[in-house]
Write a protein that holds these residues in place. Structure first.
Motif, PDB file in Angstrom:
ATOM      1  N   UNK A   1       0.863  -1.180   0.000  1.00 17.52           N
ATOM      2  CA  UNK A   1       0.000   0.000   0.000  1.00 17.52           C
ATOM      3  C   UNK A   1       0.897   1.226   0.000  1.00 17.52           C
ATOM      4  N   UNK A   2       0.689   2.104  -0.971  1.00 14.37           N
ATOM      5  CA  UNK A   2       1.462   3.335  -1.088  1.00 14.37           C
ATOM      6  C   UNK A   2       0.513   4.522  -1.047  1.00 14.37           C
ATOM      7  N   UNK A   3       0.729   5.439  -0.113  1.00 15.69           N
ATOM      8  CA  UNK A   3      -0.072   6.645  -0.018  1.00 15.69           C
ATOM      9  C   UNK A   3       0.747   7.803  -0.565  1.00 15.69           C
ATOM     10  N   UNK A   4       0.191   8.520  -1.522  1.00 14.08           N
ATOM     11  CA  UNK A   4       0.925   9.646  -2.098  1.00 14.08           C
ATOM     12  C   UNK A   4       0.852  10.846  -1.152  1.00 14.08           C
ATOM     13  N   UNK A   5       1.726  11.818  -1.322  1.00 17.72           N
ATOM     14  CA  UNK A   5       1.716  12.998  -0.443  1.00 17.72           C
ATOM     15  C   UNK A   5       0.398  13.766  -0.462  1.00 17.72           C
ATOM     16  N   UNK A   6      -0.350  13.745  -1.570  1.00 18.66           N
ATOM     17  CA  UNK A   6      -1.611  14.475  -1.631  1.00 18.66           C
ATOM     18  C   UNK A   6      -2.796  13.657  -1.106  1.00 18.66           C
ATOM     19  N   UNK A   7      -2.583  12.389  -0.752  1.00 18.01           N
ATOM     20  CA  UNK A   7      -3.678  11.566  -0.241  1.00 18.01           C
ATOM     21  C   UNK A   7      -4.102  12.033   1.152  1.00 18.01           C
ATOM     22  N   UNK A   8      -5.355  11.750   1.484  1.00 23.15           N
ATOM     23  CA  UNK A   8      -5.891  12.030   2.812  1.00 23.15           C
ATOM     24  C   UNK A   8      -6.478  10.725   3.326  1.00 23.15           C
ATOM     25  N   UNK A   9      -5.763  10.086   4.255  1.00 25.90           N
ATOM     26  CA  UNK A   9      -6.141   8.752   4.700  1.00 25.90           C
ATOM     27  C   UNK A   9      -6.241   8.699   6.216  1.00 25.90           C
ATOM     28  N   UNK A  10      -7.370   8.195   6.699  1.00 29.89           N
ATOM     29  CA  UNK A  10      -7.569   7.878   8.104  1.00 29.89           C
ATOM     30  C   UNK A  10      -8.021   6.427   8.117  1.00 29.89           C
ATOM     31  N   UNK A  11      -7.066   5.495   8.258  1.00 26.44           N
ATOM     32  CA  UNK A  11      -7.417   4.090   8.087  1.00 26.44           C
ATOM     33  C   UNK A  11      -6.443   3.171   8.809  1.00 26.44           C
ATOM     34  N   UNK A  12      -6.939   1.990   9.149  1.00 22.11           N
ATOM     35  CA  UNK A  12      -6.087   0.884   9.566  1.00 22.11           C
ATOM     36  C   UNK A  12      -5.673   0.177   8.286  1.00 22.11           C
ATOM     37  N   UNK A  13      -4.376  -0.084   8.124  1.00 17.86           N
ATOM     38  CA  UNK A  13      -3.862  -0.687   6.897  1.00 17.86           C
ATOM     39  C   UNK A  13      -3.298  -2.061   7.205  1.00 17.86           C
ATOM     40  N   UNK A  14      -3.767  -3.062   6.462  1.00  9.52           N
ATOM     41  CA  UNK A  14      -3.212  -4.418   6.530  1.00  9.52           C
ATOM     42  C   UNK A  14      -2.673  -4.742   5.145  1.00  9.52           C
ATOM     43  N   UNK A  15      -1.352  -4.880   5.056  1.00 10.56           N
ATOM     44  CA  UNK A  15      -0.708  -5.103   3.764  1.00 10.56           C
ATOM     45  C   UNK A  15       0.641  -5.763   3.985  1.00 10.56           C
ATOM     46  N   UNK A  16       1.227  -6.222   2.877  1.00 11.38           N
ATOM     47  CA  UNK A  16       2.570  -6.805   2.962  1.00 11.38           C
ATOM     48  C   UNK A  16       3.541  -5.744   3.464  1.00 11.38           C
ATOM     49  N   UNK A  17       3.545  -4.574   2.841  1.00 12.26           N
ATOM     50  CA  UNK A  17       4.310  -3.418   3.307  1.00 12.26           C
ATOM     51  C   UNK A  17       3.484  -2.176   3.015  1.00 12.26           C
ATOM     52  N   UNK A  18       3.753  -1.104   3.751  1.00  8.19           N
ATOM     53  CA  UNK A  18       3.034   0.138   3.498  1.00  8.19           C
ATOM     54  C   UNK A  18       3.990   1.312   3.623  1.00  8.19           C
ATOM     55  N   UNK A  19       3.681   2.352   2.872  1.00  8.82           N
ATOM     56  CA  UNK A  19       4.472   3.584   2.886  1.00  8.82           C
ATOM     57  C   UNK A  19       3.515   4.741   2.846  1.00  8.82           C
ATOM     58  N   UNK A  20       3.735   5.731   3.716  1.00 12.74           N
ATOM     59  CA  UNK A  20       2.913   6.935   3.676  1.00 12.74           C
ATOM     60  C   UNK A  20       3.690   8.137   4.146  1.00 12.74           C
ATOM     61  N   UNK A  21       3.313   9.323   3.662  1.00 17.25           N
ATOM     62  CA  UNK A  21       3.961  10.560   4.092  1.00 17.25           C
ATOM     63  C   UNK A  21       3.492  10.940   5.491  1.00 17.25           C
ATOM     64  N   UNK A  22       4.146  11.883   6.106  1.00 12.22           N
ATOM     65  CA  UNK A  22       3.855  12.274   7.475  1.00 12.22           C
ATOM     66  C   UNK A  22       2.471  12.830   7.712  1.00 12.22           C
TER      67      UNK A  22
END
Length: 72
Positions: A44-65
C-alpha cells in the motif's frame, strides 16, 4: 499457472473519496481520500496528496507524514 497479484496495482485517484473497507488482491496506490480500513495482499502506497484515516493491513506500506494511518 499461478496468478500474479503482485503485478496488479489498484489506484484510488486524486478526486476519489472512499469510506469503509477497501480490499485489493494486489498492491494499492492511494492519491485520493480513504477513511476506514485498507486490506491489500500486496503493498500500500499513499501519495503525499492523499488524505487517509485508516487501519492498513498489507505486505508493506508507505505513507507521508500527513496521513493518519496505522499499519498492522
Amino acid at each position: 499457472m499461478a496468478e500474479q497479484h503482485d503485478a496488479e496495482v489498484t489506484i484510488v485517484g486524486q478526486g476519489a473519496k472512499l469510506e469503509g473497507t477497501v480490499v485489493s488482491a494486489g498492491s494499492l496506490r492511494i492519491d485520493g481520500q480513504v477513511k476506514g480500513q485498507i486490506n491489500a495482499e500486496g503493498d500500500v502506497m499513499l501519495s503525499p496528496q492523499s488524505q487517509v484515516e485508516a487501519d492498513i493491513r498489507a505486505r508493506t506500506s508507505w505513507w507521508p507524514g500527513g496521513s493518519r494511518a496505522r499499519s498492522t
